[in-house]
Design a protein around this motif. Structure first.
Motif, short mmCIF file in Angstrom:
data_model
loop_
_atom_site.label_atom_id
_atom_site.label_comp_id
_atom_site.label_asym_id
_atom_site.label_seq_id
_atom_site.Cartn_x
_atom_site.Cartn_y
_atom_site.Cartn_z
N PHE A 105 32.96 46.93 47.60
CA PHE A 105 33.48 45.56 47.65
C PHE A 105 32.27 44.62 47.71
O PHE A 105 31.44 44.72 48.60
CB PHE A 105 34.37 45.36 48.86
CG PHE A 105 34.83 43.94 49.06
CD1 PHE A 105 35.56 43.28 48.09
CD2 PHE A 105 34.55 43.25 50.24
CE1 PHE A 105 35.99 41.97 48.26
CE2 PHE A 105 34.98 41.94 50.43
CZ PHE A 105 35.70 41.31 49.44
N TYR A 106 32.18 43.69 46.73
CA TYR A 106 31.08 42.72 46.70
C TYR A 106 31.58 41.37 47.19
O TYR A 106 32.49 40.78 46.60
CB TYR A 106 30.49 42.59 45.30
CG TYR A 106 29.25 41.71 45.29
CD1 TYR A 106 28.05 42.16 45.80
CD2 TYR A 106 29.31 40.41 44.78
CE1 TYR A 106 26.92 41.36 45.81
CE2 TYR A 106 28.18 39.60 44.78
CZ TYR A 106 26.99 40.08 45.30
OH TYR A 106 25.87 39.27 45.31
N MET A 107 30.97 40.87 48.27
CA MET A 107 31.41 39.65 48.95
C MET A 107 30.37 38.55 48.74
O MET A 107 29.29 38.58 49.33
CB MET A 107 31.58 39.96 50.45
CG MET A 107 32.05 38.82 51.30
SD MET A 107 32.48 39.37 53.01
CE MET A 107 30.86 39.77 53.69
N SER A 108 30.68 37.58 47.89
CA SER A 108 29.76 36.49 47.59
C SER A 108 30.35 35.18 48.11
O SER A 108 31.21 34.57 47.48
CB SER A 108 29.53 36.40 46.07
OG SER A 108 28.56 35.42 45.77
N VAL A 120 34.53 39.29 44.94
CA VAL A 120 35.20 38.07 45.40
C VAL A 120 34.14 37.01 45.70
O VAL A 120 33.13 37.28 46.35
CB VAL A 120 36.04 38.33 46.67
CG1 VAL A 120 36.54 37.01 47.27
CG2 VAL A 120 37.23 39.23 46.36
N ASP A 121 34.36 35.78 45.19
CA ASP A 121 33.49 34.65 45.54
C ASP A 121 34.37 33.48 45.99
O ASP A 121 35.60 33.54 45.92
CB ASP A 121 32.59 34.26 44.37
CG ASP A 121 33.34 33.63 43.21
OD1 ASP A 121 33.99 32.59 43.41
OD2 ASP A 121 33.27 34.18 42.08
N ASP A 122 33.70 32.40 46.47
CA ASP A 122 34.47 31.26 46.99
C ASP A 122 34.37 30.00 46.12
O ASP A 122 34.58 28.89 46.59
CB ASP A 122 34.07 30.94 48.44
CG ASP A 122 32.60 30.57 48.56
OD1 ASP A 122 31.94 30.36 47.52
OD2 ASP A 122 32.10 30.50 49.70
N LYS A 123 34.04 30.20 44.85
CA LYS A 123 34.05 29.12 43.85
C LYS A 123 32.99 28.05 44.06
O LYS A 123 32.99 27.04 43.36
CB LYS A 123 35.44 28.46 43.74
CG LYS A 123 36.50 29.40 43.19
CD LYS A 123 37.77 28.67 42.81
CE LYS A 123 38.61 28.32 44.01
NZ LYS A 123 39.97 27.87 43.64
N THR A 124 32.07 28.22 45.01
CA THR A 124 30.95 27.28 45.11
C THR A 124 29.97 27.61 43.98
O THR A 124 29.96 28.72 43.46
CB THR A 124 30.24 27.39 46.47
OG1 THR A 124 29.79 28.74 46.65
CG2 THR A 124 31.18 27.00 47.61
N THR A 125 29.17 26.62 43.60
CA THR A 125 28.22 26.80 42.49
C THR A 125 27.37 28.05 42.70
O THR A 125 27.23 28.88 41.80
CB THR A 125 27.31 25.57 42.35
OG1 THR A 125 28.13 24.41 42.13
CG2 THR A 125 26.34 25.73 41.19
N LEU A 156 26.27 33.60 41.23
CA LEU A 156 25.69 34.88 41.63
C LEU A 156 26.66 36.02 41.35
O LEU A 156 26.28 37.07 40.82
CB LEU A 156 25.31 34.86 43.11
CG LEU A 156 24.78 36.18 43.69
CD1 LEU A 156 23.58 36.70 42.91
CD2 LEU A 156 24.42 36.00 45.17
N ALA A 157 27.93 35.82 41.70
CA ALA A 157 28.95 36.84 41.45
C ALA A 157 29.07 37.14 39.96
O ALA A 157 29.26 38.30 39.57
CB ALA A 157 30.29 36.39 42.02
#
Length: 375
Positions: free
Chosen positions: A220-223, A167-172, A177-178
């Motif tokens: 769970f990968y948290m980016s 899961v990432d937060d859509k920032t560059t 990285l994700a």
């Protein structure tokens, strides 16, 4: 009368020389002082100010009786970072430490490079920062691609993961990285069950975490872009009773993550650069920083090193000319608080990512991908 004129001329020259000597050296900081990454941004400012005090304690820089730090809030926003870069350029700063987010560093560096102003980012990990051939752009931290490799090696060799949910937060920064992690994981034979996106600043992650729980991944990968987002997500993750181990990255790695989620943060793994905290330089940095500001943040040592490298190069160059500063920057082989500072031709200083684990109120070194061994 002639003697009086000579005396007045001599006095004017003396005063003139005194004012020239009294001119301050100005360096800039471009960092997110507001917004979700403000904790890291303020840490960057404090790191720079600490480096200035250390340099002053070592005799300062000949030709300048003071070193001034001008701060502009880039807010991790491209437009605001460009505006801040222009203000710093107009203020005649010799160099700039910043920004934090790659999405802000990249456009701001275009302004500063054109003006021949040295820029050193302590935190922007996107490869594009140093891929554009900018002569006056440097990076103190590592790169996303190397962080992803360290994360994947850990997933495979230590956690023995067969599946991962990202899961990432859509920032560059966090999304790229994700994506690197997803690619590296697939190449290593790890199944990426899903790669989901949330929004930076979201308060409720229940929708995506419900999917994670149902998928039951091995890891769970948290980016995410900031520790504040990480704190909210890990609290909700634990609340939902999801059992999979959590691996996160350098933007979430911050003392606040443990302070504000003391129970929920336990056992979370992170990729972050290795620093020898027993080295004399680290101890010098820590003593001065703690006396001035309290506990260092995640990027305090990197910003300290960025500013100290810049000031050291200016001192060696005996000039504020950007090309002369660059010549000295490229000669550096300087023990720093975060690493040995030695720049490659493109301005990178190398990556040194290891795995940390939250244990109690500390981030403990856990595993070294270089050696494949536990600390």
């Amino acid at each position: 009368m002639a003697k009086r004129i000579i005396w007045l001329v001599a006095l004017a020259l003396t005063l003139g020389a005194g004012f020239a000597h009294a001119a301050p050296l100005k360096i800039g900081v471009l960092a997110p002082i507001s917004g979700s990454s403000a904790a890291d941004g303020n840490d960057i400012v404090k790191g720079v100010k600490t480096a200035v005090e250390v340099m002053k304690s070592e005799g300062g820089i000949p030709g300048f009786d003071s070193i001034e730090v001008e701060v502009q809030d880039g807010a991790c926003d491209p437009r605001q970072a460009v505006a801040g870069a222009n203000k710093l350029a107009n203020s005649k700063v010799v160099g700039v430490v910043g920004e934090y987010c790659s999405s802000a560093t990249i456009p701001a560096s275009e302004v500063l490079n054109e003006e021949k102003i040295t820029m050193i980012t302590p935190a922007s990990t996107n490869p594009k920062v140093t891929e554009r051939g900018f002569k006056y752009m440097y990076r103190m931290c590592g790169l996303d691609i190397h962080q992803a490799k360290a994360a994947t090696a850990f997933l495979k060799d230590q956690l023995k993961a067969k599946t991962i949910y990202i899961v990432d937060d859509k920032t560059t920064y966090s999304q790229h990285l994700a994506e690197y992690v997803a690619e590296a994981a697939k190449a290593a034979g790890i199944t990426v069950i899903a790669h989901e996106h949330v929004n930076d600043g979201d308060m409720d992650y229940s929708a995506v975490l419900t999917k994670v729980k149902a998928a039951n991944p091995d890891v769970f990968y948290m980016s995410l872009q900031s520790s504040s987002s990480g704190i909210r997500m890990i609290k909700q993750y634990r609340q939902m009773g999801i059992k999979a181990p959590v691996l996160s990255q350098d933007a979430v790695y911050h003392p606040n993550f443990i302070k504000e989620a003391p129970e929920q943060s336990q056992g979370v793994f992170f990729t972050f650069g290795y620093a020898d905290k027993n080295s004399p330089v680290y101890k010098k940095f820590l003593d001065k920083y703690t006396a001035m500001h309290g506990e260092p943040g995640a990027y305090s040592a990197y910003s300290f090193d960025s500013a100290y490298a810049l000031l050291t190069a200016i001192k060696a160059a005996k000039s504020t000319d950007a090309d002369k500063i660059r010549a000295e920057m490229m000669k550096l082989n300087l023990p720093g608080a975060s690493k040995v500072i030695k720049f490659q031709e493109n301005g990178d200083s190398g990556s040194n990512y290891v795995i940390y684990k939250v244990e109690g109120d500390k981030y403990k070194e856990f595993w070294n991908p270089e050696t494949g061994k536990l600390f």
